[in-house]
Design a protein around this motif. Structure first.
Motif, PDB file in Angstrom:
ATOM      1  N   SER A 443      14.855 -30.689-114.428  1.00 59.44           N
ATOM      2  CA  SER A 443      15.821 -31.957-115.227  1.00 59.44           C
ATOM      3  C   SER A 443      15.834 -31.284-116.373  1.00 59.44           C
ATOM      4  O   SER A 443      16.889 -31.192-117.078  1.00 59.44           O
ATOM      5  CB  SER A 443      15.256 -33.316-115.137  1.00 59.44           C
ATOM      6  N   ARG A 446      17.880 -27.933-116.606  1.00 55.61           N
ATOM      7  CA  ARG A 446      19.428 -28.122-115.997  1.00 55.61           C
ATOM      8  C   ARG A 446      20.052 -29.009-117.277  1.00 55.61           C
ATOM      9  O   ARG A 446      21.076 -28.459-117.755  1.00 55.61           O
ATOM     10  CB  ARG A 446      19.469 -28.866-114.976  1.00 55.61           C
ATOM     11  N   PHE A 447      19.503 -29.778-117.619  1.00 61.45           N
ATOM     12  CA  PHE A 447      19.918 -30.674-118.947  1.00 61.45           C
ATOM     13  C   PHE A 447      20.240 -29.980-120.095  1.00 61.45           C
ATOM     14  O   PHE A 447      21.309 -29.694-120.831  1.00 61.45           O
ATOM     15  CB  PHE A 447      19.321 -31.857-119.021  1.00 61.45           C
ATOM     16  N   GLY A 473      16.581 -33.895-120.481  1.00 59.82           N
ATOM     17  CA  GLY A 473      16.611 -34.187-119.122  1.00 59.82           C
ATOM     18  C   GLY A 473      15.437 -35.018-118.915  1.00 59.82           C
ATOM     19  O   GLY A 473      15.550 -36.228-118.219  1.00 59.82           O
ATOM     20  N   VAL A 477      15.248 -38.943-117.185  1.00 60.37           N
ATOM     21  CA  VAL A 477      14.531 -39.316-115.867  1.00 60.37           C
ATOM     22  C   VAL A 477      13.364 -40.260-115.994  1.00 60.37           C
ATOM     23  O   VAL A 477      13.459 -41.332-115.340  1.00 60.37           O
ATOM     24  CB  VAL A 477      13.742 -37.824-115.521  1.00 60.37           C
ATOM     25  N   PHE A 581      22.592 -38.245-112.287  1.00 60.40           N
ATOM     26  CA  PHE A 581      21.601 -37.292-111.791  1.00 60.40           C
ATOM     27  C   PHE A 581      22.406 -36.619-110.471  1.00 60.40           C
ATOM     28  O   PHE A 581      22.215 -35.195-110.560  1.00 60.40           O
ATOM     29  CB  PHE A 581      20.461 -37.837-111.208  1.00 60.40           C
ATOM     30  N   ILE A 586      20.023 -33.385-110.962  1.00 61.16           N
ATOM     31  CA  ILE A 586      18.649 -33.759-111.271  1.00 61.16           C
ATOM     32  C   ILE A 586      18.068 -34.853-110.378  1.00 61.16           C
ATOM     33  O   ILE A 586      18.802 -35.627-109.884  1.00 61.16           O
ATOM     34  CB  ILE A 586      18.762 -34.642-112.804  1.00 61.16           C
ATOM     35  N   ARG A 588      15.091 -37.761-109.245  1.00 56.76           N
ATOM     36  CA  ARG A 588      14.500 -39.093-109.969  1.00 56.76           C
ATOM     37  C   ARG A 588      13.235 -39.014-109.124  1.00 56.76           C
ATOM     38  O   ARG A 588      13.287 -39.509-107.973  1.00 56.76           O
ATOM     39  CB  ARG A 588      15.084 -39.995-110.088  1.00 56.76           C
TER      40      ARG A 588
END
Ligand code: ARG
Length: 592
Positions: A443, A446-447, A473, A477, A581, A586, A588
């Motif tokens: 996360s 990528r974020f 990210g 999350v 997401f 992403i 969770r």
């Protein structure tokens, strides 16, 4: 019964305002309503009276006042005023906010209208080169391209993602020459051999990763080797069986490794095509271009002139065929355009480093000139560089190349540290902890990439990317995991989400209002090919959710109806975060 498409609040207001513009004798197109950038002053705003006044040579305040008059009696408007030179400020009633939010929460598309008509879109992204280790440019291409394909698909388009492997150029000839040098008696190299050749690959991925830099160095130092590599490339391209058989192994081995790496990053491709896929198209395409008079000979090479009068800067010709007869990067791109146009794509997006912009300009021009692209639109979706702290393109090891796998391991390790610092996932066993850290690490990667506008450069800083506070990210999350855990606790106590009620607090109202921005964020992300718009919105939304969570009692709320309503709001917020997401790739964790 499938729920009908929800119309977001801004859109509902806009429909009324456009009608009021028309009623006041003005162009309804000017009645666009925006979410106010200053929510403390008003919720929504329309600035169209200024443009209308300019067109009609009239006083903007007067026109705005006429529009406001025409809005009288619209039930969903609590207040509408004219401000300054002619801004129209709008406030929706709580009843309208609740009603629209109820519809939104019931809509699996969260207010995003299905694309009409849907377009058939090819997204060319990733673009790693066989045997060469990936660099951060490939990482960015993968993350941005994958996110765009997910968003376009969610919007209802027919999307095909193609990795477009770099599998046909000089590096392939260098590998062949390097292997031949080490083992000249191997069956692949016997002159005139037609096979069958060994089904077992003579090289592993580790071999390829070692052999390529070795060959590249040799090509630099040794002109004879360089020449051998060039010749091997040309012979591979013209189909020498032993070379093809050896090359097939390179591809199989590389693709096997790449599949694993991309899966770890939540990146998926529909097509694993490459430059080589279009090899058979090249000769006929070039022949046709010659006949049509698009090709010129220059210094022994065949080129296509693509400069146009009025160009702001010089656009050099595209080299189609080198003096030795070999095809170029641009040649395979042209032939790929031909294949995609035949595949009836409406649009082809190239998510590739901005430094290749000129290349795409040349290729697009040549394809239009030669009538290769048909009606297919083509667009280079460029991006900037990921730099290290030294301001130079980021590398994972001193001077070394980046491997996606190493990067993910680094992000996971960093996330483990952050989890321990924040006291999160403490009750989890080692295995679960590592899995949570992996999800948080991805996360973060990528974020951090997506939240920067794609054309800006950014500095790679895992310590910052993995923080649980700030625009990261992990913050998103964490927010979603918290929402989930709140809902689980409610369920344990037998509290169920119920009908949405009028907001009892400002934080609640703002959360409801912001939900309606999701569909606009999606539209703008697609329009600008800019996932940072969706990420910025998601960050604001997570912040607004956390403010609501702080300001409002949920589990401890005594009023049963209000508690049920707030649980419904938490549930809807989680659904939106989960949707985001799914769009940005992403995951969770169930808990942390
Ligand atoms: N393999 C190329 C590189 O590493 C990227 C390919 C991009 N796509 C394309 N159709 N040219 O730079």
């Amino acid at each position: 019964m499938s729920p009908t498409q929800a119309i977001a609040l801004r859109q509902r207001l806009e429909n009324h305002v456009r009608a009021a513009f028309a009623a006041a004798g003005l162009d309804p197109a000017l009645g666009a309503v925006d979410v106010s950038r200053r929510p403390e002053l008003c919720q929504f705003q329309c600035n169209g009276a200024m443009a209308a006044a300019k067109a009609a040579r009239r006083n903007p305040r007067e026109l705005a006042t006429a529009v406001v008059a025409a809005l009288a009696g619209v039930e969903m408007i609590a207040a509408v005023t004219v401000e300054g030179p002619g801004f129209i400020n709008l406030l929706a009633t709580d009843a309208a906010i609740v009603e629209a939010t109820r519809d939104l929460a019931a809509d699996p598309r969260l207010g995003v209208a299905p694309a009409s008509p849907p377009r058939r879109i090819l997204v060319d992204f990733g673009g790693p080169n066989v045997a060469k280790a990936m660099h951060v440019g490939h990482l960015r291409s993968s993350i941005i391209g994958d996110t765009l394909q997910r968003v376009l698909r969610f919007a209802g388009h027919d999307v095909v993602g193609d990795i477009h492997l770099g599998d046909w150029g000089l590096p392939m000839g260098m590998l062949i020459a390097e292997i031949e040098r080490a083992d000249p008696a191997a069956p692949w190299f016997a002159p005139g051999a037609h096979g069958p050749f060994p089904a077992q690959s003579p090289v592993t991925i580790e071999d390829l990763e070692r052999l390529y830099p070795q060959a590249a160095q040799r090509a630099k130092d040794d002109p004879a080797f360089r020449e051998a590599a060039r010749r091997a490339t040309a012979e591979l391209q013209s189909g020498r069986p032993g070379y093809r058989a050896l090359w097939d192994h390179f591809i199989a081995v590389s693709v096997g490794a790449l599949r694993g790496e991309f899966a770890r990053l939540n990146v998926a491709f529909d097509l694993w095509d490459g430059e080589s896929t279009v090899n058979d198209r090249i000769a006929p395409m070039v022949a046709r271009m010659r006949v049509a008079g698009h090709v010129e000979i220059s210094e022994g090479a065949e080129i296509v002139r693509v400069a146009r009068e009025g160009d702001q800067k010089e656009i050099p010709p595209l080299i189609l065929v080198k003096s030795d007869g070999g095809a170029m990067y641009g040649t395979t791109d042209l032939a790929t355009i031909e294949a995609r146009a035949e595949g009836r794509f409406d649009e082809s997006l190239y998510v590739v480093d901005q430094r290749q912009h000129l290349h795409f300009e040349q290729v697009f021009r040549a394809s239009r000139l030669a009538g290769i692209s048909g009606g297919m639109a083509m667009e280079h979706v460029g991006f900037g560089t990921v730099n290290g702290p030294d301001g130079k393109p980021f590398r994972t090891r001193a001077g070394g190349v980046m491997k996606l796998g190493d990067l993910i391991t680094m992000a996971t390790d960093e996330a483990l540290k952050r989890l321990a610092e924040a006291g999160l996932a403490e009750d989890a066993g080692e295995e679960e902890k590592r899995e949570v850290a992996r999800v948080v690490g991805i996360s973060a990667l990528r974020f951090a990439d997506l939240v920067n506008h794609r054309l800006s450069d950014y500095v790679f800083n895992l310590e910052r990317f993995t923080r649980f506070e700030g625009k990261t990210g992990p913050y998103l999350v964490y927010t979603a995991v918290r929402a989930r855990s709140l809902l689980d606790k409610a369920a344990e106590r037998g509290f169920a989400p119920g009908a949405l009620h009028a907001p009892g607090a400002e934080a609640e109202r703002r959360l409801m209002l912001l939900m309606h921005g999701f569909c606009d964020a999606i539209a703008a992300t697609i329009d600008k090919r800019a996932p940072n718009i969706l990420c910025e919105w998601a960050f604001l939304f997570a912040q607004e959710f956390n403010s609501f969570y702080q300001a409002c009692h949920v589990l401890s709320e005594k009023d049963e109806a209000l508690r049920a309503s707030r649980l419904r709001l938490v549930e809807a917020s989680l659904a939106i975060l989960d949707r985001v997401f799914a769009l940005v790739g992403i995951e969770r964790p169930a808990r942390m």
